[in-house]
Design an enzyme around this catalytic site. Structure first.
Site, PDB file in Angstrom:
ATOM      1  NE  ARG A 233      -4.110  -1.767   2.210  1.00  0.00           N
ATOM      2  CZ  ARG A 233      -4.860  -2.184   3.223  1.00  0.00           C
ATOM      3  NH1 ARG A 233      -4.520  -1.874   4.469  1.00  0.00           N
ATOM      4  NH2 ARG A 233      -5.946  -2.904   3.018  1.00  0.00           N
TER       5      ARG A 233
ATOM      6  CG  ASP B  56      -6.306  -7.310  16.861  1.00  0.00           C
ATOM      7  OD1 ASP B  56      -6.258  -8.561  16.822  1.00  0.00           O
ATOM      8  OD2 ASP B  56      -7.060  -6.648  16.124  1.00  0.00           O
TER       9      ASP B  56
END
EC number: 2.4.1.223
Length: 330
Positions: free
Chosen positions: A76, A246
């Site tokens: 990206r 996470d």
């Protein structure tokens, strides 16, 4: 005659005494000047020591009053450059660390530097393997107590970040973030992962959450070190699924503190820019994403021999802000 001769030599002796006195005065003056100069030397050293002390103390002050942004990225580059430019203007930002997961490919470091100077230093960290948990390494470049971790497709307004950082400074042992999630126990005793679409986990009005995702959050840099000390099975689970780092961090924090792992801060302007990139689509698009997350929760419960996550219904928002202008699209 002898007396006369003796008397004749007196003036010379007097002159000699005068010369001697003058010499002594000169020597005394020189000694006084040298002494005065010597007395000045400690002051110079003291000034240098004070300057050195200030230089030594400044990082500790900076560690309390600023934060380090860690952003992991993969395929990206277009979004990365846009986001780096955006976050450069955020107050209290000390440094940016880009975890470059495009193994074997050169990052845009030269391009970024060629378009400088930039107010905030950006450090690119090329990785040898594309792992989700690369972003949770102990980076020696982190010199602050607070870490801001942001996904490479998420743009958070400076106003939101300044406010959330002020909340983290009041609750530095918890994850302070913008995306809450929760776990729910089913009748079979198996846990499910989800958001507010799941049933309310307990009695009372309103909803609750038990996790705050680290991809848009502040947390204490000490948790990067603690993460390295977690059981090998935790690291293996994250590598197996390329997911759930996470969730593991929320388990870690609540086990460490005995409190809910995080505090949800309602964002004013946070946007997901994934549709604006020509690169990689996020993992949450995968059909198995939420199944993997539920799988991870149950595996972590087995690894840690129990469910440590605690529910919270606390939501903090900025007082007096015109909420009609909210632009959150997460």
């Amino acid at each position: 005659m002898m007396r006369g001769c003796h008397i004749c030599k007196l003036p010379g002796r007097v002159m000699g005494i005068r010369v001697l006195r003058f010499s002594l005065v000169v020597i005394l003056v020189l000694l006084l000047v040298a002494g005065a100069l010597t007395n000045l030397l400690p002051n110079i050293k003291e000034d240098k020591m004070l300057t050195l002390r200030r230089e030594i103390k400044s990082p500790s002050k900076s560690a309390l009053d600023s934060f380090t942004l860690i952003m992991q990225t993969y395929n990206r580059t277009d979004l990365l450059l846009r986001l780096l430019n955006h976050y450069q203007a955020v107050p209290s930002l000390h440094k940016v660390i880009v975890v470059w997961n495009n193994v074997g490919e050169k990052g845009p470091e030269e391009l970024w530097n060629s378009l400088g100077p930039h107010p905030i230093p950006v450090i690119f960290k090329p990785q040898t393997a594309n792992k989700m948990r690369n972003r949770l390494q102990v980076f020696p470049e982190v010199e602050t107590n607070a870490v801001l971790m942001v996904d490479d497709d998420t743009l958070i307004s400076a106003q939101d970040l300044v406010f959330a950082f002020s909340i983290w400074q009041q609750f530095p042992d918890q994850i302070i973030g913008f995306v809450p999630r929760k776990h729910v126990s089913t009748s079979s005793g198996i846990y499910s992962y989800g958001g507010f679409e799941l049933q309310t986990p307990g009695p009372g009005n309103g909803d609750q959450y038990s996790m705050v995702l680290i991809g848009a959050s502040f947390f204490n840099s000490k948790y990067l070190e603690l993460f390295q000390k977690q059981p090998a099975a935790v690291h293996a689970l994250i590598d197996e699924t390329q997911n759930c780092d996470d969730i593991a961090m929320n388990f870690l924090v609540t086990r460490h503190t005995g409190k809910p792992s995080g505090i949800f801060v309602k964002p004013i302007n946070m946007v997901n820019l994934e549709k604006e990139t020509n690169g990689y689509s996020g993992m949450w698009h995968r059909a198995e994403h939420f199944l993997q997350r539920s799988y991870c929760i149950n595996k972590l419960v087995n690894i840690y021999d129990g469910m440590p996550l605690k529910y919270s219904n606390i939501m903090i928002s900025q007082f007096g802000f015109p909420y009609a202008n909210h632009k959150s699209k997460m």
